[in-house]
Design a protein around this motif. Sequence first.
Motif, PDB file in Angstrom:
ATOM      1  N   GLU A 110       0.849  -1.183   0.000  1.00  0.00           N
ATOM      2  CA  GLU A 110       0.000   0.000   0.000  1.00  0.00           C
ATOM      3  C   GLU A 110       0.894   1.245   0.000  1.00  0.00           C
ATOM      4  O   GLU A 110       1.859   1.321   0.767  1.00  0.00           O
ATOM      5  CB  GLU A 110      -0.907   0.026   1.232  1.00  0.00           C
ATOM      6  CG  GLU A 110      -2.036  -0.997   1.191  1.00  0.00           C
ATOM      7  CD  GLU A 110      -3.083  -0.681   0.141  1.00  0.00           C
ATOM      8  OE1 GLU A 110      -3.153   0.489  -0.303  1.00  0.00           O
ATOM      9  OE2 GLU A 110      -3.813  -1.609  -0.253  1.00  0.00           O
ATOM     10  N   PRO A 111       0.605   2.217  -0.839  1.00  0.00           N
ATOM     11  CA  PRO A 111       1.482   3.386  -0.928  1.00  0.00           C
ATOM     12  C   PRO A 111       1.394   4.282   0.302  1.00  0.00           C
ATOM     13  O   PRO A 111       0.370   4.321   0.986  1.00  0.00           O
ATOM     14  CB  PRO A 111       0.963   4.109  -2.175  1.00  0.00           C
ATOM     15  CG  PRO A 111      -0.482   3.709  -2.272  1.00  0.00           C
ATOM     16  CD  PRO A 111      -0.521   2.292  -1.780  1.00  0.00           C
ATOM     17  N   HIS A 112       2.486   4.973   0.586  1.00  0.00           N
ATOM     18  CA  HIS A 112       2.546   5.995   1.641  1.00  0.00           C
ATOM     19  C   HIS A 112       2.164   5.450   3.013  1.00  0.00           C
ATOM     20  O   HIS A 112       1.473   6.111   3.799  1.00  0.00           O
ATOM     21  CB  HIS A 112       1.646   7.185   1.282  1.00  0.00           C
ATOM     22  CG  HIS A 112       1.935   7.771  -0.061  1.00  0.00           C
ATOM     23  ND1 HIS A 112       3.113   8.418  -0.363  1.00  0.00           N
ATOM     24  CD2 HIS A 112       1.201   7.792  -1.210  1.00  0.00           C
ATOM     25  CE1 HIS A 112       3.090   8.814  -1.617  1.00  0.00           C
ATOM     26  NE2 HIS A 112       1.961   8.445  -2.163  1.00  0.00           N
ATOM     27  N   GLN A 113       2.636   4.257   3.321  1.00  0.00           N
ATOM     28  CA  GLN A 113       2.289   3.652   4.606  1.00  0.00           C
ATOM     29  C   GLN A 113       2.836   4.437   5.795  1.00  0.00           C
ATOM     30  O   GLN A 113       2.301   4.329   6.898  1.00  0.00           O
ATOM     31  CB  GLN A 113       2.831   2.220   4.671  1.00  0.00           C
ATOM     32  CG  GLN A 113       2.145   1.246   3.748  1.00  0.00           C
ATOM     33  CD  GLN A 113       2.605  -0.170   3.988  1.00  0.00           C
ATOM     34  OE1 GLN A 113       2.687  -0.633   5.129  1.00  0.00           O
ATOM     35  NE2 GLN A 113       2.927  -0.879   2.914  1.00  0.00           N
ATOM     36  N   GLN A 114       3.882   5.222   5.551  1.00  0.00           N
ATOM     37  CA  GLN A 114       4.478   5.952   6.671  1.00  0.00           C
ATOM     38  C   GLN A 114       3.493   6.920   7.321  1.00  0.00           C
ATOM     39  O   GLN A 114       3.667   7.304   8.481  1.00  0.00           O
ATOM     40  CB  GLN A 114       5.745   6.707   6.217  1.00  0.00           C
ATOM     41  CG  GLN A 114       5.508   7.845   5.238  1.00  0.00           C
ATOM     42  CD  GLN A 114       5.558   7.388   3.793  1.00  0.00           C
ATOM     43  OE1 GLN A 114       5.208   6.260   3.476  1.00  0.00           O
ATOM     44  NE2 GLN A 114       6.003   8.272   2.914  1.00  0.00           N
ATOM     45  N   TRP A 115       2.446   7.314   6.573  1.00  0.00           N
ATOM     46  CA  TRP A 115       1.496   8.276   7.115  1.00  0.00           C
ATOM     47  C   TRP A 115       0.368   7.607   7.901  1.00  0.00           C
ATOM     48  O   TRP A 115      -0.515   8.276   8.428  1.00  0.00           O
ATOM     49  CB  TRP A 115       0.918   9.136   6.000  1.00  0.00           C
ATOM     50  CG  TRP A 115       1.969   9.962   5.350  1.00  0.00           C
ATOM     51  CD1 TRP A 115       2.548   9.772   4.135  1.00  0.00           C
ATOM     52  CD2 TRP A 115       2.613  11.107   5.904  1.00  0.00           C
ATOM     53  NE1 TRP A 115       3.501  10.722   3.890  1.00  0.00           N
ATOM     54  CE2 TRP A 115       3.565  11.560   4.964  1.00  0.00           C
ATOM     55  CE3 TRP A 115       2.484  11.800   7.120  1.00  0.00           C
ATOM     56  CZ2 TRP A 115       4.384  12.664   5.183  1.00  0.00           C
ATOM     57  CZ3 TRP A 115       3.297  12.898   7.338  1.00  0.00           C
ATOM     58  CH2 TRP A 115       4.230  13.325   6.382  1.00  0.00           C
ATOM     59  N   THR A 116       0.379   6.282   7.983  1.00  0.00           N
ATOM     60  CA  THR A 116      -0.604   5.566   8.803  1.00  0.00           C
ATOM     61  C   THR A 116       0.063   4.849   9.979  1.00  0.00           C
ATOM     62  O   THR A 116      -0.624   4.316  10.836  1.00  0.00           O
ATOM     63  CB  THR A 116      -1.362   4.522   7.954  1.00  0.00           C
ATOM     64  OG1 THR A 116      -0.427   3.574   7.414  1.00  0.00           O
ATOM     65  CG2 THR A 116      -2.100   5.200   6.795  1.00  0.00           C
ATOM     66  N   GLN A 117       1.382   4.863  10.030  1.00  0.00           N
ATOM     67  CA  GLN A 117       2.099   4.183  11.103  1.00  0.00           C
ATOM     68  C   GLN A 117       2.024   4.969  12.405  1.00  0.00           C
ATOM     69  O   GLN A 117       2.154   6.196  12.410  1.00  0.00           O
ATOM     70  CB  GLN A 117       3.561   3.969  10.695  1.00  0.00           C
ATOM     71  CG  GLN A 117       3.735   2.985   9.547  1.00  0.00           C
ATOM     72  CD  GLN A 117       5.176   2.870   9.099  1.00  0.00           C
ATOM     73  OE1 GLN A 117       6.043   3.614   9.548  1.00  0.00           O
ATOM     74  NE2 GLN A 117       5.447   1.930   8.198  1.00  0.00           N
ATOM     75  N   LYS A 118       1.843   4.262  13.512  1.00  0.00           N
ATOM     76  CA  LYS A 118       1.717   4.906  14.825  1.00  0.00           C
ATOM     77  C   LYS A 118       3.014   4.851  15.638  1.00  0.00           C
ATOM     78  O   LYS A 118       3.089   5.437  16.723  1.00  0.00           O
ATOM     79  CB  LYS A 118       0.584   4.245  15.610  1.00  0.00           C
ATOM     80  CG  LYS A 118      -0.778   4.410  14.937  1.00  0.00           C
ATOM     81  CD  LYS A 118      -1.898   3.779  15.753  1.00  0.00           C
ATOM     82  CE  LYS A 118      -3.237   3.980  15.069  1.00  0.00           C
ATOM     83  NZ  LYS A 118      -4.363   3.376  15.846  1.00  0.00           N
ATOM     84  N   LYS A 119       4.011   4.159  15.090  1.00  0.00           N
ATOM     85  CA  LYS A 119       5.283   4.051  15.788  1.00  0.00           C
ATOM     86  C   LYS A 119       6.045   5.370  15.694  1.00  0.00           C
ATOM     87  O   LYS A 119       6.084   6.004  14.644  1.00  0.00           O
ATOM     88  CB  LYS A 119       6.124   2.928  15.166  1.00  0.00           C
ATOM     89  CG  LYS A 119       7.450   2.690  15.859  1.00  0.00           C
ATOM     90  CD  LYS A 119       8.200   1.535  15.206  1.00  0.00           C
ATOM     91  CE  LYS A 119       9.538   1.302  15.892  1.00  0.00           C
ATOM     92  NZ  LYS A 119      10.278   0.177  15.255  1.00  0.00           N
ATOM     93  N   VAL A 120       6.648   5.800  16.816  1.00  0.00           N
ATOM     94  CA  VAL A 120       7.410   7.044  16.828  1.00  0.00           C
ATOM     95  C   VAL A 120       8.900   6.723  16.846  1.00  0.00           C
ATOM     96  O   VAL A 120       9.315   5.667  17.338  1.00  0.00           O
ATOM     97  CB  VAL A 120       7.054   7.924  18.053  1.00  0.00           C
ATOM     98  CG1 VAL A 120       5.601   8.320  18.001  1.00  0.00           C
ATOM     99  CG2 VAL A 120       7.377   7.208  19.355  1.00  0.00           C
ATOM    100  N   LEU A 121       9.688   7.635  16.318  1.00  0.00           N
ATOM    101  CA  LEU A 121      11.128   7.435  16.274  1.00  0.00           C
ATOM    102  C   LEU A 121      11.744   7.601  17.664  1.00  0.00           C
ATOM    103  O   LEU A 121      12.562   6.786  18.097  1.00  0.00           O
ATOM    104  CB  LEU A 121      11.768   8.431  15.299  1.00  0.00           C
ATOM    105  CG  LEU A 121      13.272   8.271  15.063  1.00  0.00           C
ATOM    106  CD1 LEU A 121      13.577   6.914  14.446  1.00  0.00           C
ATOM    107  CD2 LEU A 121      13.794   9.394  14.169  1.00  0.00           C
ATOM    108  N   ILE A 122      11.325   8.656  18.382  1.00  0.00           N
ATOM    109  CA  ILE A 122      11.818   8.914  19.739  1.00  0.00           C
ATOM    110  C   ILE A 122      10.605   9.136  20.644  1.00  0.00           C
ATOM    111  O   ILE A 122       9.838  10.080  20.440  1.00  0.00           O
ATOM    112  CB  ILE A 122      12.745  10.153  19.779  1.00  0.00           C
ATOM    113  CG1 ILE A 122      13.907   9.985  18.788  1.00  0.00           C
ATOM    114  CG2 ILE A 122      13.267  10.374  21.197  1.00  0.00           C
ATOM    115  CD1 ILE A 122      14.781  11.213  18.687  1.00  0.00           C
ATOM    116  N   LYS A 123      10.421   8.277  21.622  1.00  0.00           N
ATOM    117  CA  LYS A 123       9.263   8.347  22.505  1.00  0.00           C
ATOM    118  C   LYS A 123       9.214   9.682  23.243  1.00  0.00           C
ATOM    119  O   LYS A 123      10.234  10.187  23.714  1.00  0.00           O
ATOM    120  CB  LYS A 123       9.314   7.195  23.516  1.00  0.00           C
ATOM    121  CG  LYS A 123       8.071   7.095  24.382  1.00  0.00           C
ATOM    122  CD  LYS A 123       8.144   5.897  25.323  1.00  0.00           C
ATOM    123  CE  LYS A 123       6.898   5.822  26.197  1.00  0.00           C
ATOM    124  NZ  LYS A 123       6.962   4.666  27.137  1.00  0.00           N
TER     125      LYS A 123
END
Length: 241
Positions: A110-123
């Motif tokens: 699915e395209p542009h999945q990064q905009w649906t991900q809930k994981k953060v880089l730095i909490k």
Amino acid sequence: MKYAMVIDHQRCVGCGACIIACKNENNLTEGISWSYKITETVGTFPNVRFHYIPTLCNHCANAPCALGCPTQAMHKAEGGITMHDPNKCIGCRYCIANCPYGVISYNWEEPHQQWTQKKVLIKDCTSSGAEQASAYGIPRRPPYENPERGLTLPAERPMGVVEKCTFCDHRLMRGLLPYCVEACPADARIFGDLDDPKTEVSKLIGKYKPYRLKEHLGTEPKIYYIRSFNPGTYTQTKGGL
């Protein structure tokens, strides 16, 4: 009408603006480029030369991708554009196998999945992609989407279909040039109608000896390359419709 593009090696500085512009205009997901380049280093140090060849779909008159498509999802459209209909595409990828230029991509995810991900880089410090998209008020689409792409294709091609350059057909229908042509700061890309001898593409092909990629295959590509270094001059332009 027969659309064509001339790429002038002498004007091209290898900046990559065409690649970025194409991605922005067509809402391309990460890892997919409709406009790209061939780069090669020739020679032995210190006698080394760098070759840079901008590439895109060649919109061949005898397009192997269209000839091999079992559903006619890949087809020839007005102006000689090699067009793709994702609604007819079954994802068989025969077009990719048949294309000798390697300019057709397949959406494995699915395209542009990064905009649906809930994981953060730095909490407790950075936002997730989903939070950023929601802040823009577009929770299910990338915030930088170009809605004009949706005039002739889905704004985002779905998973399981192929996609490729369309000469920005959604711009051509409004009398505008392909966006890679508009974005080129050196006017190294010139676009127009080959059937009209008064257009700049016709004049340049007549003035300079052009070459096309893999001409020997008989695909009749519509991307012409002129000059490497040639002292001849012409009025700087992007062409026109």
